[in-house]
Design an enzyme around this catalytic site. Structure first.
Site, PDB file in Angstrom:
ATOM      1  N   GLY A   1      -0.563  -4.083  11.425  1.00  0.00           N
ATOM      2  CA  GLY A   1       0.763  -3.751  11.938  1.00  0.00           C
ATOM      3  C   GLY A   1       0.748  -2.754  13.071  1.00  0.00           C
ATOM      4  N   SER A   2       0.166  -1.577  12.839  1.00  0.00           N
ATOM      5  CA  SER A   2       0.266  -0.515  13.845  1.00  0.00           C
ATOM      6  C   SER A   2      -0.959  -0.480  14.747  1.00  0.00           C
ATOM      7  CB  SER A   2       0.452   0.845  13.168  1.00  0.00           C
ATOM      8  OG  SER A   2      -0.734   1.239  12.510  1.00  0.00           O
TER       9      SER A   2
ATOM     10  N   GLU B   1       4.042  -1.870  16.352  1.00  0.00           N
ATOM     11  CA  GLU B   1       4.970  -0.921  15.711  1.00  0.00           C
ATOM     12  C   GLU B   1       5.176   0.356  16.537  1.00  0.00           C
ATOM     13  OE1 GLU B   1       3.610  -0.286  11.718  1.00  0.00           O
ATOM     14  OE2 GLU B   1       3.838  -2.394  11.154  1.00  0.00           O
TER      15      GLU B   1
ATOM     16  N   ASP C   1       4.913  -4.085   3.449  1.00  0.00           N
ATOM     17  CA  ASP C   1       3.871  -3.059   3.349  1.00  0.00           C
ATOM     18  C   ASP C   1       4.135  -2.172   2.146  1.00  0.00           C
ATOM     19  OD1 ASP C   1       3.749  -2.672   6.962  1.00  0.00           O
ATOM     20  OD2 ASP C   1       2.518  -3.895   5.624  1.00  0.00           O
TER      21      ASP C   1
ATOM     22  N   HIS D   1       0.991  -6.298   1.652  1.00  0.00           N
ATOM     23  CA  HIS D   1      -0.114  -5.419   2.042  1.00  0.00           C
ATOM     24  C   HIS D   1      -0.166  -4.224   1.104  1.00  0.00           C
ATOM     25  CE1 HIS D   1      -2.676  -2.710   4.294  1.00  0.00           C
ATOM     26  NE2 HIS D   1      -1.687  -1.851   4.414  1.00  0.00           N
TER      27      HIS D   1
ATOM     28  N   CYS E   1      -3.008  -0.952  -0.139  1.00  0.00           N
ATOM     29  CA  CYS E   1      -4.253  -0.332   0.316  1.00  0.00           C
ATOM     30  C   CYS E   1      -4.471   1.017  -0.362  1.00  0.00           C
ATOM     31  CB  CYS E   1      -4.271  -0.171   1.842  1.00  0.00           C
ATOM     32  SG  CYS E   1      -2.928   0.821   2.514  1.00  0.00           S
TER      33      CYS E   1
ATOM     34  N   HIS F   1     -10.270   4.194   9.339  1.00  0.00           N
ATOM     35  CA  HIS F   1     -10.317   5.658   9.287  1.00  0.00           C
ATOM     36  C   HIS F   1     -11.640   6.209   9.795  1.00  0.00           C
ATOM     37  CE1 HIS F   1      -6.437   5.985   7.458  1.00  0.00           C
ATOM     38  NE2 HIS F   1      -6.762   5.106   6.543  1.00  0.00           N
TER      39      HIS F   1
END
Lengths: 337, 320
Positions: A18-19, A70, A185, A219, A221, A276
């Site tokens: 998404g982002s 996004e 999400d 989604h 996570c 990350h």
């Protein structure tokens, strides 16, 4: 590919969650807009510029299902929360030096007009590929909320169902605007298992009655493993076509849940990129992950994606990681078909 | 009734110059554009600010806000044998994350972990200081290769290290060391191990000055919980509402820090609600045994809202 059929025919479709990264120009523009130093038209021009750049990039790397990036969303919960009657408070921590602004709900949920539909229509106009629309789900909006409202503080069910009912309206508007792929999400779904049953009901309500009208993705996570083990069978019962999970961060150890519970013949959003870390995954690592998934899924069921949104990475790193995903997918199409 | 505010405090605040600066310095430090000295200096400024505000709010015992630490589990960086710290994992029941250590036994305490922090905050205040550590059980569960090593072996290894740290902190002026172990409330089946590792953790230590803290669960699920060899217990009375029942057999020679204010929401409990809760608690413990606090640390809230909660708690303590 026929989106209205169950699943896709393209083997190993690629997408993002998404982002995409929001650089300093965007963040400054948002801050200036907030302070009244920048007008809305100028702000949207900056957003459009970055959106176009990323849409062009996704075309360049031949991503199957692009996303908007996004860029209008400072934060996935704040974006929707502030449009639902909540107000933005000051920063709170996430991890390391990351922070976000939580939304405080001090009054009843309000919904007067579509939130993300105009952005969806604009971004879809930039591509002939089916754009994935993304919505933050009721469980996450509720879990990340700071509640001041006595009504919502005392009754977690009402809070979640009020959120779900308005989000359902948003889903309908997206469908009416031509949305074919919609992702809900829910990173917070298993955070507090005492709320899980309420969360499941709320998520179900969010897409109730629309299951046949689009391809729906859930989604999730960074769940606590024990919580996910408890939650998994119930997640599989939800009427989503695909469940997306972050595999790379866990070295594919989440596959154990699929081994244990199956996947209810759903498609899998296979997170193959750690979002990350700046460490660049190799194509071999991704292919190895796909090979593992092939024990349980057909090629057209395995979507190769990053673990989560790429907002935390630099523009350069994010693009390179996404490029590797699409290149690995191409190799998988040669190797596994 | 006395008020304790300790543990983590949210250092991300846009309305204070010191915190705005720290955020920027930290970003620069992470990009190798600022030195460790600059970072620590900025962290000290925020710590000093926090201590001033907590003193100004009227708390009786305080901590340093753990401003230097992204997560309490990051103290593992100071333990020889803990390494990698790559994989990001959620801290249960929160929207906070940390990078999990991988443990390679034996674990050794390289150096003092929080002594410098203690020294700094002790210079800032005359008030009694509470230093906070993760417990060996929770730290084990948050360690990536715990399944390979085995929970028992790893928990004992952490307990040995943390025992040394507790001794050091108490010897250097901490009035209280708080050990947090919220995981145990969801793992009642491990209570036998938990008791044993707690005994190891507290071996040779003045247990009157060591507290056990849990939250987001119900201590009533664990028979014998308050018989653990800690002198003080931090208990969360928000949400589940059953923990008051567990105080039936609360030992008369121990202290209770009752978390009676919600630390995760901006909801304002009325004084009547606080009074009712305090009255229920005082049916089981004496007023001499009771201190009050928030249910957990206040880092879940924006700074302003957190300070308001503290002031409200102090006001309640004065008026009750």
């Amino acid at each position: 590919m026929n989106i209205k059929q169950r699943g896709f025919t393209t083997p190993f479709p690629t997408s993002a969650v998404g982002s995409y990264p929001q650089n300093s120009e965007m963040r400054d523009a948002r801050a200036r807009l907030r302070r009244g130093e920048l007008d809305e038209a100028s702000y949207f021009e900056i957003i459009k510029k970055h959106t176009l750049s990323w849409m062009n990039f996704q075309e360049e790397i031949d991503i199957t299902v692009p996303v908007s990036g996004e860029f209008l969303r400072e934060d996935m919960a704040a974006y929707f929360g502030t449009h639902l009657g909540g107000r933005l408070l000051d920063f709170v921590p996430s991890y390391e030096n990351r922070r976000y602004r939580p939304v405080e709900y001090y009054q009843s949920i309000q919904y007067s007009q579509p939130i993300s539909v105009d952005d969806f229509k604009f971004v879809q106009s930039l591509t002939s590929r089916p754009l994935k629309a993304t919505l933050t789900g009721p469980a996450t909006l509720a879990d990340w909320a700071l509640i001041r409202s006595r009504k919502y503080y005392r009754d977690r069910r009402i809070f979640r169902m009020d959120l779900a009912r308005v989000l359902r309206k948003e889903v309908k508007y997206l469908l009416d605007a031509g949305g074919k792929i919609i992702q809900i999400d829910e990173p917070a779904l298993t955070t507090k298992m005492q709320n899980f049953a309420l969360d499941i009901d709320a998520i179900r309500e969010t897409i109730r009655g629309f299951e046949g009208r689009a391809y729906f993705i859930l989604h999730i996570c960074y769940s606590d493993m024990e919580a996910l083990d408890e939650a998994f069978p119930y997640i599989l019962e939800l009427p989503f076509h695909q469940i997306h999970m972050e595999m790379a961060n866990r070295n594919y150890s989440l596959m154990r849940f699929i081994e244990k519970y199956g996947f209810a013949d759903k498609d899998i959003g296979l997170g193959v990129i750690d979002v990350h870390s700046d460490r660049m995954e190799t194509k071999d690592e991704i292919i190895s992950g796909v090979k593992y998934a092939r024990h349980y899924f057909r090629p057209e069921q395995i979507w190769l994606t990053p673990d989560c949104g790429l907002k935390e990475r630099s523009d350069k790193v994010a693009r390179e990681k996404l490029r590797i995903v699409t290149e690995a997918a191409e190799i998988c199409r040669e190797k596994f078909l | 009734m006395e008020v304790i505010v300790c543990g983590r405090w949210n250092r991300h605040c846009s309305s204070r110059e010191e915190t705005r600066k720290l955020h920027l310095v930290r970003n620069r430090y992470d990009s190798d554009k600022a030195s460790l000295k600059e970072l620590m200096s900025s962290q000290d400024e925020v710590t000093a600010l926090l201590v001033r505000e907590l003193e100004g709010a009227g708390v009786n015992m305080l901590g340093d806000g753990m401003i230097r630490w992204d997560s309490i589990f990051d103290i593992a960086h100071a333990i020889d044998g803990c390494c990698e710290f790559d994989q990001l994992t959620r801290i249960p029941k929160t929207n906070h994350f940390h990078r999990q250590p991988v443990a390679k036994l034996p674990l050794l305490r390289k150096k003092s972990i929080l002594k410098q922090d203690l020294a700094f905050v002790s210079e800032l205040t005359e008030k009694p200081v509470v230093m906070c550590l993760p417990g060996p059980y929770g730290l084990s569960l948050q360690t990536r290769n715990m399944p390979e090593i085995g929970l028992e072996k790893l928990a004992y290894a952490y307990a040995e290290v943390l025992n040394q740290e507790i001794r050091d902190l108490l010897a250097n002026g901490a009035m209280l060391v708080r050990v947090e172990e919220p995981h145990i409330l969801d793992h009642v089946q491990d209570f036998g191990l938990f008791k044993d590792t707690s005994a190891r953790l507290l071996d040779g230590v003045d247990t009157l000055r060591v507290a056990l803290a849990t939250w987001f669960g119900d201590t009533n699920t664990i028979p014998g919980y308050f018989d653990l060899p800690f002198g003080t217990f931090f208990v969360d009375f928000i949400g589940e509402g059953k923990s008051v029942e567990a105080l039936r057999n609360f030992p008369c020679d121990k202290q209770l820090v009752a978390g009676i204010v919600d630390a995760r929401h901006t909801y304002r409990e009325s004084f009547r609600q606080l009074r009712d809760l305090a009255s229920c608690i005082l049916q089981h413990v004496s007023s001499e045994q009771l201190l009050i606090s928030t249910q957990t640390d206040l880092h879940f809230l924006p700074w302003e809202e957190a300070i308001l909660k503290v002031k409200r708690l102090v006001r309640f303590a004065h008026e009750y």
